[in-house]
Design a protein around this motif. Sequence first.
Motif, PDB file in Angstrom:
ATOM      1  N   GLU A 191      18.628   0.396 -12.947  1.00  0.00           N
ATOM      2  CA  GLU A 191      18.951  -0.936 -13.474  1.00  0.00           C
ATOM      3  C   GLU A 191      19.584  -0.860 -14.867  1.00  0.00           C
ATOM      4  O   GLU A 191      20.257  -1.788 -15.298  1.00  0.00           O
ATOM      5  N   ARG A 225      13.029   0.371 -13.767  1.00  0.00           N
ATOM      6  CA  ARG A 225      13.780   1.228 -12.836  1.00  0.00           C
ATOM      7  C   ARG A 225      15.019   1.750 -13.564  1.00  0.00           C
ATOM      8  O   ARG A 225      15.826   0.969 -14.070  1.00  0.00           O
ATOM      9  N   TYR A 265      13.515  -1.560 -19.052  1.00  0.00           N
ATOM     10  CA  TYR A 265      13.683  -1.502 -17.597  1.00  0.00           C
ATOM     11  C   TYR A 265      12.555  -0.697 -16.973  1.00  0.00           C
ATOM     12  O   TYR A 265      12.137   0.327 -17.530  1.00  0.00           O
TER      13      TYR A 265
END
Length: 94
Positions: free
Chosen positions: A43, A40, A38
């Motif tokens: 997320e 971010r 990921y």
Amino acid sequence: MSDHTTYNCLIIDDEPIAISVIQEHLGAFKNFTCLKGYTRAVEATELLSQGHIDLLFLDINMPGISGLDFLRSLSKSPGSHINNGLQGLCSGCL
């Protein structure tokens, strides 16, 4: 006698190239399965909440929320985590 334990890994880093490098290195080890990468941290929350992550590779300096702040925010953190940076080595930081 060899250990056949498989460790599920998750990578969180705001730089996709860093995720790719870690995934490539993990590919050299049969016992490590990278489930997802990921860019971010938020997320990754849903997958982490399912509790199937054994090892978390976590960047410290990310926009929005630092890796350490994200780790502290988890109600249940994985058994092991690796921070990308020396700040993760400080005593009492978690």
